[in-house]
Structure formats: structure tokens, C-alpha cells
Enzyme design. Structure first.
Site, mmCIF file in Angstrom:
data_model
loop_
_atom_site.group_PDB
_atom_site.id
_atom_site.type_symbol
_atom_site.label_atom_id
_atom_site.label_comp_id
_atom_site.label_asym_id
_atom_site.label_seq_id
_atom_site.Cartn_x
_atom_site.Cartn_y
_atom_site.Cartn_z
ATOM 1 N N ASP A 133 0.870 -1.193 0.000
ATOM 2 C CA ASP A 133 0.000 0.000 0.000
ATOM 3 C C ASP A 133 0.899 1.233 0.000
ATOM 4 O OD1 ASP A 133 -2.455 1.501 0.207
ATOM 5 O OD2 ASP A 133 -1.952 1.905 2.287
ATOM 6 N N SER A 134 0.273 2.398 -0.152
ATOM 7 C CA SER A 134 1.040 3.641 -0.091
ATOM 8 C C SER A 134 1.502 3.937 1.337
ATOM 9 C CB SER A 134 0.174 4.801 -0.584
ATOM 10 O OG SER A 134 -0.942 4.959 0.265
ATOM 11 N N CYS A 150 -4.339 -1.844 -1.802
ATOM 12 C CA CYS A 150 -4.455 -0.432 -2.141
ATOM 13 C C CYS A 150 -5.408 -0.347 -3.335
ATOM 14 C CB CYS A 150 -3.058 0.069 -2.517
ATOM 15 S SG CYS A 150 -3.042 1.708 -3.245
ATOM 16 N N GLU A 181 -3.179 9.070 7.147
ATOM 17 C CA GLU A 181 -1.721 8.917 7.185
ATOM 18 C C GLU A 181 -1.117 9.742 8.328
ATOM 19 O OE1 GLU A 181 1.015 6.690 5.813
ATOM 20 O OE2 GLU A 181 -0.927 6.487 4.874
ATOM 21 N N CYS A 198 -11.061 2.703 -0.670
ATOM 22 C CA CYS A 198 -9.642 2.978 -0.391
ATOM 23 C C CYS A 198 -9.378 2.363 0.970
ATOM 24 C CB CYS A 198 -9.405 4.480 -0.351
ATOM 25 S SG CYS A 198 -7.839 4.953 0.409
ATOM 26 N N HIS A 231 -7.434 3.084 3.276
ATOM 27 C CA HIS A 231 -7.247 3.999 4.408
ATOM 28 C C HIS A 231 -8.596 4.329 5.087
ATOM 29 C CE1 HIS A 231 -3.262 4.854 2.675
ATOM 30 N NE2 HIS A 231 -2.962 5.559 3.755
HETATM 31 N N1 DGL Z 1 -4.838 3.060 0.493
HETATM 32 C C1 DGL Z 1 -4.791 3.351 -0.894
HETATM 33 C C2 DGL Z 1 -6.038 3.013 -1.615
HETATM 34 O O1 DGL Z 1 -6.657 2.036 -1.215
HETATM 35 C C3 DGL Z 1 -4.034 4.604 -1.298
HETATM 36 C C4 DGL Z 1 -4.519 5.910 -0.784
HETATM 37 C C5 DGL Z 1 -3.560 7.017 -1.163
HETATM 38 O O2 DGL Z 1 -2.382 6.861 -0.896
HETATM 39 O O3 DGL Z 1 -4.024 8.014 -1.744
HETATM 40 O O4 DGL Z 1 -6.420 3.582 -2.579
#
Ligand code: DGL
Length: 267
Positions: A8-9, A71, A154, A185, A187
């Protein structure tokens, strides 16, 4: 023991890692959070493929047995290319397995109204909405980008006024218009309490559980489930500063995490 690579990011993929640990307690994983380049959501598909590829190459050097694109942004922009580039490595992403979850719900409630929230890159790509419309033309689905949510998660802003303000701005007009909200997403489950305050009567669908079940089926189908009695180990790598990542990761995983800072090009 060969492990599963999870990318993931940043901290978002931990919501998937959490589900993986529940569904696959005998498996170890290697987590990669590209925190130096997070958020991913505003990047072009070409850049996102390049970033994801670099991490997959890192995983290949670590001899992983499967890769989870934990992600949504990477899943919608890099999944097909990565499957083609690494044909012997099973890939599982977070978006594809969740479509089956929607089909199941739509069978119970044919006039289901769904909201789909994700990063700008995922919404622009439009895949999830297209798959759901193809599979269940009778249900309504609308997508919306929430670009501030991932950077807020984050920074650990899971609750509080700033997050509440953003959620209110993004979602309040859906209050009586949707029955279910797909958190597209990884997050976003970290902000689920605030989202529930704004949309109290909406069911939230997070991608973790269906992804973990898909990982189980894929490992089983490829005869890759760990059958040894070795204790599974999990290692966390990030490209940015551990001081920002570790406290959040420890809170999300409910155990002490000490991530190693690395460059994806090293071994
Ligand atoms: N967690 C990621 C997703 O599911 C990336 C979110 C991001 O870094 O913008 O899209």
C-alpha cells in the site's frame, strides 16, 4: 516459510493485513508501505504502475508466494499489467473480490443504493462502478473521490473536528440517498467512526474481509497454504520515516510494530 507480500502507499493496507491475520493465522507476510511517496491517489496511472512494480520486484527478491495489492488505487491502475509481467506470481487485489460482496447484497435487496468512495485515481478509472453496473444493472451506484481522507489517515487524524469537517463536506448529501457505502480505499476504514457520524443509517462495506477470503481461496487453489508448524512472521518495510509510521501501525495492528526503512531497489 514463503510469505505473502502486502503493499500500500502507507498505513491503509494495514486494514487489509488485519483481516489477513484473522483469516490466515498460519501465514506470515511482508508489508510494504510506500510512505515516502504517499498519498498515491493523485498520481497518474503510469506513475502508479511504476511504483507498484518496484515494490513487487522487492517482494520477488524476498521470494514471496503471492502478492496482495492492499491499495484500491494500485488495484485499479496496476493489477492487470502486474499479472501479465509476473505470470507465475498469484496477485489478489482489494477491489475485485468486493464486487461479489455487492452482488450478494443486491440479491437480498434488488433496489440497493450504493455510494462508492475512493481516491481520485480510482474514481477516475471507474472500474468498480462499471463492474457493479455490469453485474447488477438494477441497483444504483454513484462514485465520489475523497482526496483528503488518505492524507488525514496517514497523519493519524482518525477522529476529531478536521476529519469530521471533511466527511461532512464529502458525504452529508448522501445521508438519505444511499443504503451502503463501499470504502474503496483501504485507508478509509480508519475513519469509519467519523463516517458513521455523518451517515448513521448507512452500512459501511470495507474491502479487508472479502480480500482476505480471496487470498485464502487463491492460496488454497495454488496449493500454497502454509502446512508447516513454523510460527508465521510478519515484517514491515516503509520508504519514509518510521517515527511517523510506527505509532499508527501499532495502534491499527494492536501490537508493537517496528518498521524498517528501506529503498525498494535494495535487497
Ligand atoms: N490506500 C490506498 C487506496 O486504497 C491509497 C490511498 C492514497 O495513498 O491516496 O487507494
Amino acid at each position: 516459510m514463503r510469505r505473502i507480500g502486502v503493499l500500500d502507499s502507507g498505513v491503509g493496507g494495514l486494514t487489509v493485513a488485519r483481516a489477513l491475520k484473522q483469516v490466515l493465522p498460519n501465514e506470515g507476510f511482508i508489508y510494504a508501505g510506500d510512505t515516502a511517496r504517499a498519498p498515491y491517489g493523485g498520481h497518474s496511472p503510469e506513475t502508479l504502475l511504476a511504483y507498484s512494480r518496484e515494490i513487487v520486484q522487492f517482494f520477488v527478491r524476498k521470494n514471496v508466494k503471492a502478492v496482495v495489492l492492499a491499495c484500491g488505487t494500485s488495484a485499479s491502475t496496476a493489477f492487470e499489467a502486474l499479472c501479465a509481467e509476473f505470470p507465475t506470481l498469484p496477485f489478489i487485489d482489494v477491489l475485485r473480490p468486493s464486487v461479489s460482496e455487492i452482488i450478494r447484497r443486491a440479491a437480498q435487496k434488488p433496489n440497493l443504493r450504493i455510494g462508492f468512495i475512493a481516491t481520485a485515481a480510482t474514481v477516475k478509472r471507474g472500474l468498480f462502478v462499471q463492474w457493479v453496473r455490469d453485474a447488477c444493472p438494477q441497483i444504483s451506484i454513484e462514485a465520489r473521490a475523497c482526496p483528503l481522507f488518505a492524507p488525514m489517515a496517514e497523519r493519524g487524524l482518525f477522529i476529531g473536528n478536521i476529519t469530521r469537517w471533511a466527511a461532512e463536506n464529502y458525504l452529508a448529501d448522501w445521508r438519505t440517498k444511499i443504503d451502503a457505502l463501499v470504502l474503496g480505499c483501504t485507508h478509509y476504514p480508519l475513519l469509519s467512526d467519523v463516517i458513521a457520524d455523518v451517515l448513521p443509517n448507512t452500512v459501511q462495506i470495507d474491502l479487508g474481509e472479502s480480500t482476505a477470503n480471496a487470498v485464502f481461496s487463491t492460496l488454497e487453489a495454488n496449493n500454497l497454504l502454509n502446512k508447516t508448524s513454523e510460527k508465521p512472521a510478519c515484517t514491515y518495510y516503509i520508504s519514509g520515516a518510521p517515527a511517523a509510521f510506527n505509532p499508527l501501525a501499532s495502534k491499527i495492528m494492536n501490537e508493537e510494530i517496528n518498521a524498517k526503512k528501506t529503498s525498494w531497489n535494495t535487497k
